[in-house]
Design an enzyme around this catalytic site. Structure first.
Site, short mmCIF file in Angstrom:
data_model
loop_
_atom_site.label_atom_id
_atom_site.label_comp_id
_atom_site.label_asym_id
_atom_site.label_seq_id
_atom_site.Cartn_x
_atom_site.Cartn_y
_atom_site.Cartn_z
N ARG A 3 -6.01 2.72 -3.22
CA ARG A 3 -5.15 1.86 -2.41
C ARG A 3 -5.36 0.40 -2.80
O ARG A 3 -6.48 0.00 -3.13
CB ARG A 3 -5.41 2.07 -0.92
CG ARG A 3 -6.71 1.53 -0.44
CD ARG A 3 -7.61 2.42 0.34
NE ARG A 3 -7.67 3.81 0.11
CZ ARG A 3 -8.08 4.68 1.04
NH1 ARG A 3 -8.40 4.25 2.24
NH2 ARG A 3 -8.17 5.95 0.78
N ARG A 14 0.84 -1.18 0.00
CA ARG A 14 0.00 0.00 0.00
C ARG A 14 0.89 1.24 0.00
O ARG A 14 1.84 1.35 0.78
CB ARG A 14 -0.91 0.02 1.23
CG ARG A 14 -1.68 1.32 1.34
CD ARG A 14 -2.74 1.30 2.41
NE ARG A 14 -3.32 2.63 2.58
CZ ARG A 14 -4.33 2.91 3.39
NH1 ARG A 14 -4.89 1.94 4.09
NH2 ARG A 14 -4.79 4.14 3.51
N ASP A 39 -7.08 -1.73 2.15
CA ASP A 39 -7.37 -0.84 3.27
C ASP A 39 -8.01 -1.69 4.36
O ASP A 39 -9.02 -2.35 4.13
CB ASP A 39 -8.32 0.27 2.82
CG ASP A 39 -8.51 1.33 3.90
OD1 ASP A 39 -7.61 1.50 4.73
OD2 ASP A 39 -9.57 2.00 3.89
N ASP A 74 -9.42 -1.42 8.30
CA ASP A 74 -9.80 -0.51 9.39
C ASP A 74 -10.44 -1.28 10.53
O ASP A 74 -11.36 -2.08 10.30
CB ASP A 74 -10.80 0.53 8.90
CG ASP A 74 -10.19 1.53 7.93
OD1 ASP A 74 -9.03 1.92 8.14
OD2 ASP A 74 -10.88 1.91 6.96
#
Length: 338
Positions: free
Chosen positions: A92, A82, A95, A97
């Site tokens: 990206r 990334r 990702d 989270d």
């Protein structure tokens, strides 16, 4: 339990997500990835000039504290190259989270970590897959549940642009939002209840498969073992010999390049041989019960979609008095599939 948002909009997006999930599963301190949501394609938010995103949510069981977990997830992002020099909300390759800890942990430590995720209630592409897994989950510090937060976004353009998708042949995805896909059934058996004996010959089977696609079939489901009530059981070898030549013929014909093949079997040996020949999906009428340990192991190793159906007993016993007694069909089937 912890819920993690996952997304990609560069390169082979589906492969990126699968790779990231595998790496999360392998993290020290992660007991298991217990569930995954459906996948959703969404237009980019905030930074518009970039490809659409593929998004989902995974549920994990872990003993890692939030800071250790976010550090580990960033390590996976770095391993997958990334580019952190990109502008925020830009494209990206992956990702990851941390969205919510089940224990209700609240952290406000920007930019390192905010729990629950600071944009959670504003993002339909996160709330919708989270809703797939736990609609009644309370969002810590927000005085609302996931389903309530999602309802507030359903009239927004961001929600309306969300498309539920299914991994498809060739690494792509197919939109499942507005249309139910049609599966064409090809029984390469002498004794199936509707068309037994018609398509044993591979030439005739392939010709019929082509007609089904021309008539609108999106997926071809090929089986070599009848599962009608009272059907005789054949060996895995005989079942394989019925289906693999047909799969080989279909896969050698460019006409079928964008048509996934589902192998209808409850035997792991047949599933393995069929996928190696070019099948893309395993459709198990027994839900793994007739070959439990081996089938689940093969499905995991092959990393292909698995249609887990419900059946009590086997074709010879499925309509016995014992196997047809249900107090509440939906509740009982749900429990037995779990």
């Amino acid at each position: 339990k912890v819920w993690i948002g996952i997304g990609s909009n560069l390169g082979e997006k589906m492969e990126n997500i699968k790779s990231a999930v595998s790496q999360v599963r392998a993290l020290e301190g992660v007991r298991r990835v217990s569930r995954t949501s459906f996948l959703y394609e969404s237009p980019p938010a905030l930074v518009q000039e970039q490809p659409n995103f593929l998004n989902g949510v995974i549920e994990i069981e872990t003993k890692l504290d939030p800071y250790s977990l976010i550090t580990s997830l960033q390590g996976i992002e770095d391993h997958m190259l990334r580019d952190r020099s990109q502008i925020r909300y830009g494209p990206r390759v992956i990702d990851l989270d941390v969205l919510i800890y089940q224990d209700g942990t609240i952290i406000s430590d920007p930019p390192t970590l905010t729990l629950p995720h600071d944009q959670l209630i504003n993002r339909p592409f996160v709330l919708q897959p989270l809703h797939d897994l736990c609609p009644e989950l309370e969002i810590p510090g927000k005085n609302m549940r996931v389903d309530e937060a999602l309802t507030l976004l359903k009239e927004t353009e961001d929600y309306k642009g969300l498309r539920r998708v299914l991994p498809w042949i060739g690494g792509g995805v197919v939109d499942m939002t507005d249309r139910t896909l049609i599966m064409g059934i090809l029984n390469c058996t002498p004794d199936s209840f509707s068309d037994g004996g018609k398509y044993i010959d591979p030439d005739i089977a392939v010709s019929h498969a082509k007609k089904m696609v021309q008539d609108g079939a999106d997926i071809l489901d090929i089986g070599g073992q009848s599962t009608r009530p009272g059907a005789a059981m054949v060996t895995a070898k005989e079942e394989t010999e019925r289906v693999v030549p047909v799969i080989n013929r279909i896969r050698s014909d460019p006409f079928f390049d964008q048509i996934p093949i589902s192998i209808d079997t409850f035997r792991h040996e047949v599933a393995l041989n069929a996928v190696e020949a070019g099948a893309n999906i395993i459709n198990d009428v027994s839900g793994g019960r007739l070959d439990e340990y081996n089938m689940f192991k093969v499905v995991a190793e092959l990393d292909v979609p698995y249609i887990l159906m419900h059946m009590r007993g086997d074709p010879n016993t499925m309509q016995s008095e014992q196997n047809t007694k249900y107090n509440d069909v939906v509740e009982t089937v749900s429990k037995e599939l779990c």
